[in-house]
Design an enzyme around this catalytic site. Structure first.
Site, PDB file in Angstrom:
ATOM      1  N   LEU A  43       0.877  -1.169   0.000  1.00  0.00           N
ATOM      2  CA  LEU A  43       0.000   0.000   0.000  1.00  0.00           C
ATOM      3  C   LEU A  43       0.912   1.216   0.000  1.00  0.00           C
ATOM      4  O   LEU A  43       1.897   1.247   0.739  1.00  0.00           O
ATOM      5  CB  LEU A  43      -0.872   0.022   1.266  1.00  0.00           C
ATOM      6  CG  LEU A  43      -2.273  -0.595   1.213  1.00  0.00           C
ATOM      7  CD1 LEU A  43      -2.959  -0.420   2.564  1.00  0.00           C
ATOM      8  CD2 LEU A  43      -3.117   0.042   0.118  1.00  0.00           C
ATOM      9  N   ASP A  44       0.590   2.212  -0.806  1.00  0.00           N
ATOM     10  CA  ASP A  44       1.390   3.440  -0.828  1.00  0.00           C
ATOM     11  C   ASP A  44       1.393   4.101   0.553  1.00  0.00           C
ATOM     12  O   ASP A  44       0.438   3.948   1.323  1.00  0.00           O
ATOM     13  CB  ASP A  44       0.816   4.426  -1.844  1.00  0.00           C
ATOM     14  CG  ASP A  44       0.954   3.934  -3.275  1.00  0.00           C
ATOM     15  OD1 ASP A  44       1.837   3.105  -3.529  1.00  0.00           O
ATOM     16  OD2 ASP A  44       0.164   4.383  -4.124  1.00  0.00           O
ATOM     17  N   PRO A  45       2.450   4.863   0.884  1.00  0.00           N
ATOM     18  CA  PRO A  45       2.494   5.552   2.187  1.00  0.00           C
ATOM     19  C   PRO A  45       1.250   6.396   2.456  1.00  0.00           C
ATOM     20  O   PRO A  45       0.759   6.436   3.582  1.00  0.00           O
ATOM     21  CB  PRO A  45       3.745   6.425   2.060  1.00  0.00           C
ATOM     22  CG  PRO A  45       4.640   5.655   1.139  1.00  0.00           C
ATOM     23  CD  PRO A  45       3.707   5.043   0.132  1.00  0.00           C
TER      24      PRO A  45
END
Length: 295
Positions: A43-45
């Protein structure tokens, strides 16, 4: 198997905004004193929500949890484009936003339902010739990326204002919501980027099962009750139960003939124990992973 007192299973984390998926895994591993841990798809930051983390022996099944469909709720801001396609990046261009109407939005959404090709963004963990794209992007490099087939099972308009669109999407493995946000902006006659993303489902796990990362760090090993056992974690795969005699063969990777249709299966023993993950080919089991040791 894990040592005495070891935690084994899948811990469904409600990822907070900020840390990378790798950071979350390391924090979980330290919190529960696990010898090993791994996630089942990044998951992206900026993103929040469902991030299944395999702990201890459950790392053996991580590869089978990455293939499942995923669902998200997202927010698109129109009128500006960024280099990362989300709010974490630098604005690279701006454009006026035409008046939005539900019918216009639904017409644009219709173009992105079903199966089509999608090109991964430069700011992503996809590897090209052994190098992650985001590493090249941070050096100012852009390389040719091969488009990949993806499937959008559902795309639903939730809400909209003069320059903001909220939607939910359920899609196959490897789908980038950031790219969808950019393409939706273009389809609406302007530019756009993602400003919020929350994963609501991954590999069959939902937000209802998810535990906040802060709670895991506060409780440590006491969080064990929230762990999903390996066999339960793979409920997305069809199950095949073998006899006691066949179970012994499975434990040693031996030849077992079966009748089920081709595909990937959970192989269970007569007591319901998870023995292996295998593909059925020409009426025989071809083992992808034997999980129960030989006896």
């Amino acid at each position: 198997m894990g040592g005495k007192g070891a935690l084994d299973g899948v811990l469904v984390i409600d990822k907070p905004k900020g840390p990378t998926s790798f950071d979350v895994v390391q924090r979980v591993r330290r919190a529960v004193s696990a010898s090993k841990a791994g996630h089942t798809g990044t998951l992206d930051p900026m993103a929040t929500g469902v991030l299944p983390v395999c702990v201890g022996d459950a790392t053996r099944i991580a590869q089978f949890l990455t293939d499942g469909d995923k669902a998200y709720e997202a927010q698109l801001l129109l009128g500006a484009q960024t280099d990362t396609l989300d709010a974490e990046g630098q604005v690279t261009a701006k454009a006026p936003v035409p008046p939005l109407e539900r019918a216009t939005l639904e017409a644009a959404f219709e173009k992105f339902r079903g199966t089509f090709l999608q090109t991964p963004p430069m700011f992503s963990a996809v590897r090209v010739e052994g190098k992650r794209l985001h590493e090249l992007a941070r050096k100012g490099e852009e390389v040719e990326r091969e488009a990949r087939e993806v499937t959008v099972h559902a795309l639903t308009l939730l809400d909209f204002s003069a320059d903001t669109v909220r939607f939910s999407v359920e899609a196959s493995k490897g789908f980038f919501v950031r790219v969808l946000a950019q393409e939706l902006g273009k389809a609406l006659g302007t530019l756009g980027h993602l400003t919020a993303l929350r994963r609501t489902k991954s590999a069959g796990f939902t937000l209802a099962q998810a535990v906040p990362l802060a709670e895991v760090e506060a409780k440590g090993a006491l969080i064990g009750a929230a762990l999903v056992p390996e066999a339960q974690a793979l409920v997305g795969l069809p199950s095949l139960t073998v006899t006691a005699a066949e179970a012994q063969k499975v434990r040693h990777g031996g030849l077992v003939e079966v009748a089920p249709r081709p595909g990937l299966w959970r192989v269970l023993g007569p007591l319901g124990e998870l023995l292996a993950v295998a593909e059925v080919e020409r009426g025989r089991l071809r083992y992808r992973r034997v999980l129960a040791p030989g006896q």
